[in-house]
Write a protein that holds these residues in place. Sequence first.
Motif, short mmCIF file in Angstrom:
data_model
loop_
_atom_site.label_atom_id
_atom_site.label_comp_id
_atom_site.label_asym_id
_atom_site.label_seq_id
_atom_site.Cartn_x
_atom_site.Cartn_y
_atom_site.Cartn_z
N ARG A 49 -9.40 -29.99 -5.67
CA ARG A 49 -9.74 -29.44 -7.00
C ARG A 49 -10.99 -28.59 -6.88
N HIS A 64 -14.82 -28.02 -17.71
CA HIS A 64 -14.02 -29.23 -17.58
C HIS A 64 -14.16 -30.00 -18.89
N ASP A 96 -10.31 -26.46 -17.50
CA ASP A 96 -9.68 -27.45 -16.63
C ASP A 96 -9.66 -28.77 -17.38
N TYR A 97 -8.53 -29.46 -17.35
CA TYR A 97 -8.45 -30.75 -18.05
C TYR A 97 -8.21 -31.91 -17.08
N GLU A 98 -8.27 -31.58 -15.79
CA GLU A 98 -7.93 -32.62 -14.80
C GLU A 98 -9.04 -33.64 -14.61
N GLU A 99 -10.28 -33.15 -14.70
CA GLU A 99 -11.41 -34.05 -14.46
C GLU A 99 -12.41 -33.88 -15.60
N LYS A 297 -2.15 -26.28 -18.83
CA LYS A 297 -3.28 -26.89 -18.14
C LYS A 297 -3.45 -26.20 -16.80
N SER A 299 -3.81 -25.65 -13.06
CA SER A 299 -3.41 -26.52 -11.95
C SER A 299 -3.50 -25.74 -10.65
#
Length: 299
Positions: A49, A64, A96-99, A297, A299
């Motif tokens: 990431r 984020h 970014d929505y992953e973290e 989102k 990725s």
Amino acid sequence: MSVGAIGDFQACQRRPSHGFENGRVATAAVVLLAFGVISVKRYVAKKNRRRRWAAVGKDVVVVHGLGKGRRTPNLSPFVLTLETYLRLAKIPYQMDYEEPFGPKGQSPWITLNGQEMGDSQLIIQMLGRRFGKDFTASLTKEQKGAARAFHMMVTEHLAWGFRLWRWVENKGRLMLQEMDRVPFIVRLLMPLKRRQIFKSLYFQGIGRHSAEEVHDIIERDLAAISFYLGDKPFLMGSDLCEVDCALFGSLAQIMWNYSGSPYETMVKVKYPNLKEYVLRVKETLWPDWDQCLKRPKMS
Ligand SMILES: N[C@@H](CCC(=O)N[C@@H](CS)C(=O)NCC(=O)O)C(=O)O
């Protein structure tokens, strides 16, 4: 049976069999291995990431944050504040929505040229310095003082009242409904999160008041903002500045994510210049609002 044989038999009963012991060792080894594999996988995913975020380009901010809402590009007032600021300052950014939780354990945080930083207010100050943006430069000292006072009122006072309604009075139900996607783990951990937030509200102080008292306290803040705004297009006059980003980030939540709350009536009915203001900021800085609700989102 001889005496010796009886002794052997009793010893066998006390000691677990080799087979049993081997079974326990094997289970422990499997659990350890599983943990090891999960940790390595998580480490590699984290590294990847970061590599991806570093590759977005020089001076492109990666924000984020917590996930999108169904009616607002973000359900967090602080993430929406930061995004609104980046639009005002015309600084390129990606979401970014992953973290969602960063170096300070909160959302939002950013990555800029491989460097990580948390806290929307500190980020805005840093970006302002770095990109030479100061939207309060033309204000008088008195106006600068007022802008700072309102900014702090919104982020350090109003936000607590809104948080109390969202998490305690409404028990987080509407927030879950308004979330674009609710991962199973989020639903599962909701009671725990609510407990944690209730504790923070209690220690902050606002959680010790009755709901009616909090509504009255918050209405006084909203009334003050409404009176100061008057019929100006933006809080400090005809131009947008940093405080508008914070005010919009919070009031947009009330407009779209607080249906049925007393604050919704305050913003939309009792102090209608606040509603017009939110719509004006949205129109100015978020012409692509509806597209943002659909954005994929990263990725
Ligand atoms: N002062 C912080 C506040 C950020 C904040 O409270 N974020 C919330 C989401 S709206 C959060 O991360 N809460 C989780 C926590 O505090 O543990 C900022 O301006 O960024």
